[in-house]
Scaffold this active site. Structure first.
Site, PDB file in Angstrom:
ATOM      1  N   GLY A   1     -27.840  49.167 -49.066  1.00 26.52           N
ATOM      2  CA  GLY A   1     -28.068  48.106 -50.054  1.00 26.52           C
ATOM      3  C   GLY A   1     -29.132  47.137 -49.595  1.00 26.52           C
TER       4      GLY A   1
ATOM      5  CD  GLU B   1     -28.800  46.529 -39.019  1.00 27.87           C
ATOM      6  OE1 GLU B   1     -28.524  46.518 -40.235  1.00 27.87           O
ATOM      7  OE2 GLU B   1     -27.917  46.478 -38.121  1.00 27.87           O
TER       8      GLU B   1
ATOM      9  CE  LYS C   1     -19.571  63.057 -45.437  1.00 29.33           C
ATOM     10  NZ  LYS C   1     -18.949  61.930 -46.086  1.00 29.33           N
TER      11      LYS C   1
ATOM     12  N   GLY D   1     -27.946  38.252 -37.750  1.00 27.95           N
ATOM     13  CA  GLY D   1     -28.246  37.186 -38.702  1.00 27.95           C
ATOM     14  C   GLY D   1     -27.019  36.330 -38.967  1.00 27.95           C
TER      15      GLY D   1
ATOM     16  CD  GLU E   1     -15.815  62.828 -46.757  1.00 24.76           C
ATOM     17  OE1 GLU E   1     -16.310  62.885 -47.896  1.00 24.76           O
ATOM     18  OE2 GLU E   1     -16.240  62.039 -45.877  1.00 24.76           O
TER      19      GLU E   1
ATOM     20  NE  ARG F   1      -0.783  52.364 -46.699  1.00 31.15           N
ATOM     21  CZ  ARG F   1      -1.285  51.160 -46.621  1.00 31.15           C
ATOM     22  NH1 ARG F   1      -0.801  50.295 -45.746  1.00 31.15           N
ATOM     23  NH2 ARG F   1      -2.271  50.790 -47.399  1.00 31.15           N
TER      24      ARG F   1
ATOM     25  NE  ARG G   1      -3.364  53.754 -52.296  1.00 27.62           N
ATOM     26  CZ  ARG G   1      -4.000  52.631 -52.550  1.00 27.62           C
ATOM     27  NH1 ARG G   1      -4.070  52.174 -53.786  1.00 27.62           N
ATOM     28  NH2 ARG G   1      -4.573  51.955 -51.573  1.00 27.62           N
TER      29      ARG G   1
ATOM     30  N   GLY H   1      -9.193  52.947 -43.659  1.00 25.81           N
ATOM     31  CA  GLY H   1     -10.007  52.026 -44.451  1.00 25.81           C
ATOM     32  C   GLY H   1     -11.007  51.273 -43.591  1.00 25.81           C
TER      33      GLY H   1
ATOM     34  CG  HIS I   1     -22.194  85.022 -66.525  1.00 26.68           C
ATOM     35  ND1 HIS I   1     -20.877  84.654 -66.337  1.00 26.68           N
ATOM     36  CD2 HIS I   1     -22.242  86.369 -66.333  1.00 26.68           C
ATOM     37  CE1 HIS I   1     -20.159  85.736 -66.076  1.00 26.68           C
ATOM     38  NE2 HIS I   1     -20.964  86.776 -66.070  1.00 26.68           N
TER      39      HIS I   1
END
Ligand code: NAP
Length: 527
Positions: A70, A89, A115, A180, A246, A263, A269, A328, A502
């Site tokens: 972003g 950065e 990944k 920063g 994954e 859990r 989910r 998470g 096809h």
């Protein structure tokens, strides 16, 4: 806010929240007008002069904190509209911390890209098995060098971080290496040096979150898993979201014993229930041990370097080479100086923003995972671009979070766009559901038992396709094309009118004619 820089345009919100365009004339007269009132000619003139830099009271028109997806996209678009932009950065590292990060951010350095490279690497195992059915001599699976794969992956992410730096450079975005921190609403400090700026964009992403359990320090996260010196032979993965599923596929395909602890009662989910059930069957069939409603209460260190998982107080210890937490990610806001300007966050540290990604401080914006909207790279790109357009291209732009397609690179992968059946039922009331489960052509003679599943969710009233879901080979690639049709509002009749290609799996999406079931929301009788 006003500016004394001649000819520079500034966008602010009016009392009603609608953006105002302010233009400073040569004599310092400030005229405010609704953006919608600005004619094309004036717009072009103002845009041409926007943020021409150098002569104003600020060092930069935009200071971005974080050069991930972003941040880089928003910064370079802002610069392309004429703004003077800097981005801060941290120095490069494979594992992110308060002191290390790298240009490219999570997706490029320790997320999507590495990944996917590991997914590609692991998928050869299935190909080696499948080829026998096609007449290749039976052969022992060749040895795999994990160290060599990690080295290739690291070379690639080094190359990519270099490309991202060049993108910034080519677009005249100044890269300032360091952490920063916001000092006040127009000042950012990077490792002791301060810079002034008209606007700030926070794009600091997230960091892996590990719950506070005894032995927390013994576990690894996805950052570590992508850079392990040795492939674990037996691994516990805690969590059942994107990352857990994954990595379970990656390690399983490379031959590890994988046990998934989570859990909830099902994996993934938020995904369609049939997708969750179907994928569970498929990964269980491949040997991944799926243990719902079971999470470690403690992780212990073994004498042989292994780690033990205890799932109930005083219970048995089960030993693993590694215990990976994929529970998470938390917004990366520590030591960002939000308190210095009063930027509002939720209890979890998520930065609160409006539809334009603007925080409660009018010249401070936030995009990407730090705002916890839809935590996907392409969404962060969209949000960054929207901020750049809003601020520097006279085009107030809201990122559009509806019908965002996504994929889980499990094995087999999941592709999805739009509403799950449950969500659609809640929103639209009556649905027609089309499903298909089949053995892909390749597996008719490969010997693999892997199957595919497809589902189309249709709003009965309008015939609009409001959700499409797939588990199976190439589902991510297939779903990108389907997503265009769904985003454009295609109906089931439009899908049916499309002639298939096809033989492909994808053609099934345009040949499903029989309604699997019709469902209607139960209406609560009026009292
Ligand atoms: P996630 O998809 O939100 O899954 C988190 C998992 O951890 C869930 O199973 C959750 O359980 C569990 N969990 C959370 N807190 C826990 C706790 N205290 N104790 C035990 N379990 C806990 O997160 P993720 O897999 O870590 O991925 C992070 C983000 O990266 C996601 O938002 C995703 O959008 C993005 N991502 C995307 C891709 C992709 O596009 N292919 C790939 C990887 C990551 P519950 O379900 O019960 O809450």
């Amino acid at each position: 806010m006003t500016t004394t820089r001649r000819g520079t345009k500034v966008l602010n919100l009016g009392k009603d929240g609608a953006p105002l365009l302010r233009r400073t004339g040569l004599l310092g007269m400030v005229r405010s007008l609704r953006v919608s009132e600005v004619g094309g000619r004036a717009r072009a003139l103002v845009a041409a002069k926007a943020g021409n830099g150098g002569e104003g009271e600020y060092d930069y028109d935009l200071f971005t904190i974080g050069a991930g997806s972003g941040g880089v996209r928003g910064s370079r678009f802002a610069a392309s509209y004429g703004a003077k932009v800097a981005v801060a950065e941290l120095p490069f590292a494979t594992k992110a911390s308060l002191t290390e990060g790298g240009v490219g951010g999570t997706c490029v350095l320790r997320g999507c890209v590495p990944k996917k490279l590991l997914v590609y690497g692991s998928e050869f195992a299935q190909e080696f098995e499948d080829c026998n059915g096609f007449g290749w001599d039976k052969f022992d699976k060749p040895n795999h060098s994990w160290a060599s794969l990690i080295e290739s992956k690291n070379n690639e992410i080094q190359r990519l971080t270099g490309i991202y730096k060049r993108i910034l450079d080519n677009n005249k975005v100044e890269l300032i290496e360091g952490r920063g921190k916001i000092v006040d609403k127009n000042t950012v400090e990077v490792d002791g040096k301060t810079f002034t700026c008209k606007n700030i964009m926070i794009a600091t992403g997230g960091l892996p979150f590990v719950p506070n359990i005894p032995g927390k320090d013994l576990v690894i996260t996805s950052d570590d898993a992508l850079d392990l010196p040795v492939m674990p032979k037996k691994i516990a993965i805690v969590g059942a979201g994107f990352i857990a599923v994954e990595f379970a596929g990656i390690f399983n395909s490379f031959g590890a014993d994988v046990k998934l602890f989570f859990r909830g009662d099902k994996i993934l989910r938020g995904f369609d229930e049939e997708v969750r059930d179907f994928l569970t069957e498929q990964i269980s069939e491949k040997g991944i041990e799926v243990t719902p409603k079971t999470v470690p209460v403690e992780v212990v260190q073994g004498e042989d370097g292994r780690k033990g998982v205890v799932t109930s107080a005083g219970g048995d210890v089960e030993w693993f080479d590694e215990v990976m937490y994929a529970t998470g990610r938390a917004p990366n806001v520590e030591e960002l100086g939000l308190e210095n300007v009063g930027v509002e966050t939720t209890d979890r540290g998520v930065i609160k923003v409006d539809d334009y990604s603007r925080t409660n401080v009018p010249n401070i914006f936030a995009v990407g995972d730090v705002t916890d909207r839809i935590n996907l790279t392409p969404v962060a790109l969209m949000e960054g671009m929207a901020v750049a357009k809003t601020l520097f291209n006279d085009t107030p732009t809201k990122p559009d979070h509806e019908y965002v397609a996504s994929a889980v690179f499990s094995q087999p992968p999941v592709g999805t766009v739009g509403y799950t059946e449950d969500e659609a039922l809640e929103k639209f009331g009556t649905l027609k559901i089309f499903t298909s489960s089949f053995r892909p052509l390749k597996n008719t003679i490969s010997g693999s038992t892997e199957r595919s599943f497809m589902k189309i969710v249709v709003d009965s009233a309008s015939d609009r396709v409001v959700g499409v879901h797939m588990v199976g080979q190439d589902s991510a690639e297939i779903m990108q094309g389907i997503a265009i049709a769904v985003k454009m509002g295609a109906t089931k009749a439009d899908f049916d009118a499309c002639v298939g290609i096809h033989p492909t799996a994808a053609e099934e999406f345009v040949t499903m004619r029989d309604v699997t079931r019709e469902v209607a929301k139960e209406l609560t009788p009026a009292a």
